[in-house]
Enzyme design. Structure first.
Site, PDB file in Angstrom:
ATOM      1  N   ASP A 161      -3.647  -2.693 -36.499  1.00 48.39           N
ATOM      2  CA  ASP A 161      -4.885  -2.055 -36.391  1.00 48.39           C
ATOM      3  C   ASP A 161      -5.525  -2.375 -38.025  1.00 48.39           C
ATOM      4  O   ASP A 161      -4.618  -2.199 -38.917  1.00 48.39           O
ATOM      5  CB  ASP A 161      -4.788  -0.590 -36.011  1.00 48.39           C
ATOM      6  CG  ASP A 161      -6.113  -0.012 -35.592  1.00 48.39           C
ATOM      7  OD1 ASP A 161      -7.025  -0.079 -36.506  1.00 48.39           O
ATOM      8  OD2 ASP A 161      -6.344   0.524 -34.583  1.00 48.39           O
ATOM      9  N   LYS A 219     -16.227 -12.108 -34.161  1.00 43.48           N
ATOM     10  CA  LYS A 219     -14.854 -12.479 -34.545  1.00 43.48           C
ATOM     11  C   LYS A 219     -13.670 -12.079 -33.946  1.00 43.48           C
ATOM     12  O   LYS A 219     -12.582 -12.625 -33.420  1.00 43.48           O
ATOM     13  CB  LYS A 219     -14.551 -12.495 -36.096  1.00 43.48           C
ATOM     14  CG  LYS A 219     -15.671 -13.791 -36.711  1.00 43.48           C
ATOM     15  CD  LYS A 219     -15.406 -13.505 -38.343  1.00 43.48           C
ATOM     16  CE  LYS A 219     -16.080 -14.533 -39.167  1.00 43.48           C
ATOM     17  NZ  LYS A 219     -16.211 -14.236 -40.336  1.00 43.48           N
ATOM     18  N   TYR A 273     -21.162  -7.603 -28.913  1.00 38.66           N
ATOM     19  CA  TYR A 273     -20.033  -6.880 -28.095  1.00 38.66           C
ATOM     20  C   TYR A 273     -19.908  -7.577 -26.402  1.00 38.66           C
ATOM     21  O   TYR A 273     -19.061  -7.999 -26.113  1.00 38.66           O
ATOM     22  CB  TYR A 273     -20.232  -5.681 -28.043  1.00 38.66           C
ATOM     23  CG  TYR A 273     -19.353  -4.702 -27.143  1.00 38.66           C
ATOM     24  CD1 TYR A 273     -18.043  -4.537 -27.804  1.00 38.66           C
ATOM     25  CD2 TYR A 273     -19.755  -4.095 -26.082  1.00 38.66           C
ATOM     26  CE1 TYR A 273     -17.054  -3.601 -27.243  1.00 38.66           C
ATOM     27  CE2 TYR A 273     -18.640  -3.444 -25.411  1.00 38.66           C
ATOM     28  CZ  TYR A 273     -17.465  -2.958 -26.064  1.00 38.66           C
ATOM     29  OH  TYR A 273     -16.541  -2.171 -25.426  1.00 38.66           O
ATOM     30  N   GLU A 291      -2.134 -22.804 -20.355  1.00 38.47           N
ATOM     31  CA  GLU A 291      -1.252 -22.633 -20.918  1.00 38.47           C
ATOM     32  C   GLU A 291       0.180 -21.574 -20.066  1.00 38.47           C
ATOM     33  O   GLU A 291       0.910 -21.212 -20.591  1.00 38.47           O
ATOM     34  CB  GLU A 291      -1.293 -21.990 -22.352  1.00 38.47           C
ATOM     35  CG  GLU A 291      -2.209 -22.846 -23.051  1.00 38.47           C
ATOM     36  CD  GLU A 291      -1.815 -24.205 -23.462  1.00 38.47           C
ATOM     37  OE1 GLU A 291      -0.680 -24.304 -23.310  1.00 38.47           O
ATOM     38  OE2 GLU A 291      -2.516 -24.803 -24.288  1.00 38.47           O
ATOM     39  N   THR A 303     -15.557   5.877 -21.148  1.00 40.19           N
ATOM     40  CA  THR A 303     -14.222   6.751 -21.129  1.00 40.19           C
ATOM     41  C   THR A 303     -14.667   7.894 -22.470  1.00 40.19           C
ATOM     42  O   THR A 303     -15.055   7.438 -23.401  1.00 40.19           O
ATOM     43  CB  THR A 303     -13.268   6.102 -21.629  1.00 40.19           C
ATOM     44  OG1 THR A 303     -13.030   5.004 -20.552  1.00 40.19           O
ATOM     45  CG2 THR A 303     -11.730   6.647 -21.484  1.00 40.19           C
TER      46      THR A 303
END
Ligand code: NAD
Ligand code: UDP
Ligand code: UDP
Length: 458
Positions: A161, A219, A273, A291, A303
Site C-alpha cells: 500500500d 496509472k 476511475y 498468458e 460498500t
C-alpha cells in the site's frame, strides 16, 4: 529481558516514587531547609497553606506579612534573599525531577515495545493449506477487512500500500505477527515477491479521492494492474481484480447484470476511475487469454462499514459524520438518485468465495436493496438520533441516477448473497464514527480489532 505490563507499571511507579523522594529530601528533608520552613511557618501561621504553596510554585512570596510581623528591615531583606535562593533551588529540582520522570517514561515505552504483542487468535493452518496472499490496497477500508478475514483463517498475508487513502492503523493490530507483512509500495512500480493469490484492491475509491489526481488514478488502475498481472503470470498466482459498478456508468439498464456493457462518459470527471477500471478488466481478460493467467473480476457495488476514512467524502461517511455533529446533511441534487449499500463483511465473504470458485467471468458483489439518497439521509438521521436538517446542494456532474446490482450470477456460481441488513451495518458504522469523532490524540485507539473467527463470520 521480558517484563509483563503489570511489572512495568510497578517499575514505573517505583521510579517515580524514588524521584519524588529524592526531590522531597533535597527540598525539605535537609536540616537547613527544615529550619527555614519552620521559621516561615511560625511567621505565617495564618497563611501556612496558601502562602507556602504559592511560594513553592513560584507564584508569589508571602512578602507583606513577613515585613509586617518582623518589624526588622535587615532581617526581612536577608530572609527574602534566602527565600529567593531557595525558590530557585526548588524550581531547579522540580525541573530535574520532571526530566527524570520523562526519562523513566521513555524507558517504560521502550520496554513495552519488547513485550510480545497479543494478537487475535488465528486458526493454525499447516504448511500445505496455508497460502501466501498479497493484498494491494490492504491498508484501506475494504482491504483491511479482507486482511482480517484471511489472517483469521490462518493464511500469510502481505499488504502492499502507498497509504494514499489507506492508514497503517487499519492493520496495526497485525504488525509483528509472523503471518503478516506490510510493504510501503506504490503499485505503479513493479513488485517482485512470491505469492499464491493476489487480491488487487489498490486504487482510490471515493469520487473526491479519485478525482483529486485523475492521472494517478488512471496509472494505478492501468500500470498497477499490469504489474499485478505480470506478477501473477510470473509466479502462477490467481488474481482477483477489484472492479466496480462504475463500469456501468450512468446505467440505462436496471438492475445491472454483468452482461450489460455500460454507459460511461469517457471524458467526464469520473472517467479516470470508470475507464481505469474498465481497462483493468480488459487487461485481466487479455492476460487470461494470452498468458493463461487465472483471473477473477469482482464488480463491487457501494460498500460501507467501520474504517471508512473520516475524509472519505462518500455518502455513508458524510451523512453519518454530519448527523453525529448535528450539522446539515448534504444531499447532492434532488436526492431521488438511488444506490444499494452492502456491509463490508458481506463483500469480503463474496470476494473470498469468488477467489475460491472456478468462475472466471465478472461477478457483481452488492446488496440489491435499493434506496433513494433522500431515504438514506432520513434513515441515517433517525438512527443517529440527532437534529440535522437535510439540505439540497447542487447535483454533481455525471452522477449515476439509478444503481442496483443483479446478483443472480453470484447466487448461482458462488452461492453468495448479502446477509447484513442496513440497520445492523449502520449500528457498527455509526459507533465507529462516534469513536473517531471523540479522538483527540493518537493514544485514543479506535482500530476495530477482530477477536474471534465467530465475530468475523457474523
Ligand atoms: P480505500 O481508498 O479505502 O482503499 C484503497 C487503498 O489503496 C488505500 O489503502 C490506498 O492507500 C491504496 N492505494 C491507492 N493507490 C495506490 C497505489 N498506487 N499503490 C498502492 N496502494 C494504493 O478504498 P476502498 O473502499 O477500500 O476500495 C478498495 C477497492 O475496492 C478499490 O479498488 C475500489 O475501486 C474498489 N471498490 C470499492 C467500492 C466501495 O464502495 N468501497 C466500490 C466499488 C469498488
Ligand atoms: N512485474 C512485476 N512483478 C513480477 C513480474 C512482472 O511487477 O513479478 C511487472 C513487470 O515489471 C512488467 C509488468 O509486470 O512491467 C508486466 O509483466 P509482463 O511479464 O506481462 O510484461 P513484460 O515484463 O514482458 O513487459
Ligand atoms: N451524495 C450526496 N451527499 C454526499 C455525498 C454523496 O448526496 O455528501 C450522493 C452522490 O451524489 C451520489 C450518492 O450519494 O448520488 C453516492 O455517492 P458516493 O460518493 O457515496 O458514491 P458513488 O456511488 O457516487 O460512487
Amino acid at each position: 529481558m521480558v517484563f509483563s505490563k503489570r511489572k512495568m507499571k510497578q517499575l514505573f511507579a517505583f521510579g517515580v516514587a524514588i524521584v519524588l523522594v529524592i526531590c522531597l529530601y533535597k527540598s525539605w528533608g535537609s536540616p537547613a531547609s527544615a529550619k527555614l520552613s519552620l521559621a516561615i511557618a511560625s511567621d505565617n501561621d495564618n497563611e501556612l497553606e496558601g502562602g507556602f504553596d504559592r511560594g513553592r510554585f513560584g507564584a508569589r512570596h508571602p512578602e507583606p506579612r513577613v515585613a509586617e510581623q518582623s518589624r526588622d528591615g535587615g532581617v526581612v531583606a536577608d530572609r527574602r534573599e534566602e527565600l529567593d535562593k531557595e525558590q530557585d533551588t526548588r524550581m531547579n529540582e522540580l525541573h530535574e525531577a520532571k526530566k527524570q520522570i520523562l526519562q523513566l517514561e521513555r524507558k517504560i515505552q521502550e520496554l513495552e515495545g519488547r513485550i510480545p504483542r497479543k494478537y487475535p487468535d488465528v486458526t493454525f493452518l499447516n504448511y500445505k493449506n496455508r497460502k501466501r496472499i498479497l493484498i494491494t490496497g490492504g491498508a484501506g477500508f475494504v482491504g483491511s477487512h479482507l486482511v482480517d478475514y484471511l489472517m483469521m483463517q490462518g493464511h500469510e498475508v502481505i499488504v502492499a500500500d502507498n497509504f494514499f487513502t489507506g492508514r497503517k492503523r487499519n492493520v496495526e493490530h497485525w504488525l509483528g505477527h509472523e503471518n503478516f507483512e506490510l510493504i510501503h509500495h506504490d503499485i505503479v512500480n513493479p513488485l517482485f515477491i512470491e505469492v499464491d493469490e493476489i487480491y488487487h484492491l489498490a486504487s482510490p475509491a471515493s469520487p473526491p479521492h479519485y478525482m483529486y489526481n485523475p492521472v494517478k488514478t488512471i496509472k494505478t488502475n492501468t500500470l498497477g494492474t499490469i504489474n499485478m498481472l505480470g506478477l501473477a503470470k510470473r509466479v502462477g498466482a490467481k488474481v482477483l481484480i477489484a472492479s466496480t459498478s462504475e463500469v456501468y456508468g450512468d446505467p440505462d439498464v436496471h438492475p445491472q447484470p454483468e452482461t450489460y456493457w455500460g454507459h460511461v462518459n469517457p471524458i467526464g470527471p469520473r472517467a479516470c476511475y470508470d475507464e481505469g477500471k474498465r481497462v483493468a478488466e480488459t487487461l485481466s481478460y487479455a492476460y487470461a487469454k494470452q498468458e493463461n493467467v487465472n483471473v477473477r473480476v469482482a464488480r463491487i457495488f457501494n460498500t460501507y462499514g467501520p474504517r471508512m476514512h473520516m475524509n472519505d467524502g462518500r455518502v455513508v461517511s458524510n451523512f453519518i459524520i454530519q448527523a453525529l455533529q448535528n450539522q446539515s446533511i448534504t444531499m447532492y441534487g434532488s436526492g431521488k438518485q438511488t444506490r444499494s449499500f452492502q456491509y463490508v463483511s458481506d463483500l469480503v465473504d463474496g470476494m473470498v468465495a469468488l477467489m475460491a470458485s472456478n468462475y472466471t467471468q465478472p461477478v457483481n458483489l452488492g446488496n440489491p436493496v435499493e434506496r433513494t439518497i433522500q431515504e438514506f439521509a432520513e434513515i441515517i438521521r433517525d438512527q443517529v438520533g440527532g437534529r440535522s436538517k437535510i439540505i439540497e446542494l447542487p447535483a454533481v456532474e455525471d452522477d449515476p441516477q439509478r444503481r442496483k446490482p443483479d446478483i443472480s450470477r453470484a447466487k448461482k456460481y458462488l452461492n453468495w448473497e448479502p446477509r447484513v441488513p442496513l440497520k445492523e451495518g449502520l449500528i457498527k458504522t455509526i459507533e465507529y464514527f462516534r469513536k473517531e469523532l471523540a479522538r483527540s490524540n493518537h493514544s485514543q485507539r479506535n482500530i476495530f480489532v477482530p477477536e474471534t473467527t465467530e465475530n468475523l463470520e457474523k
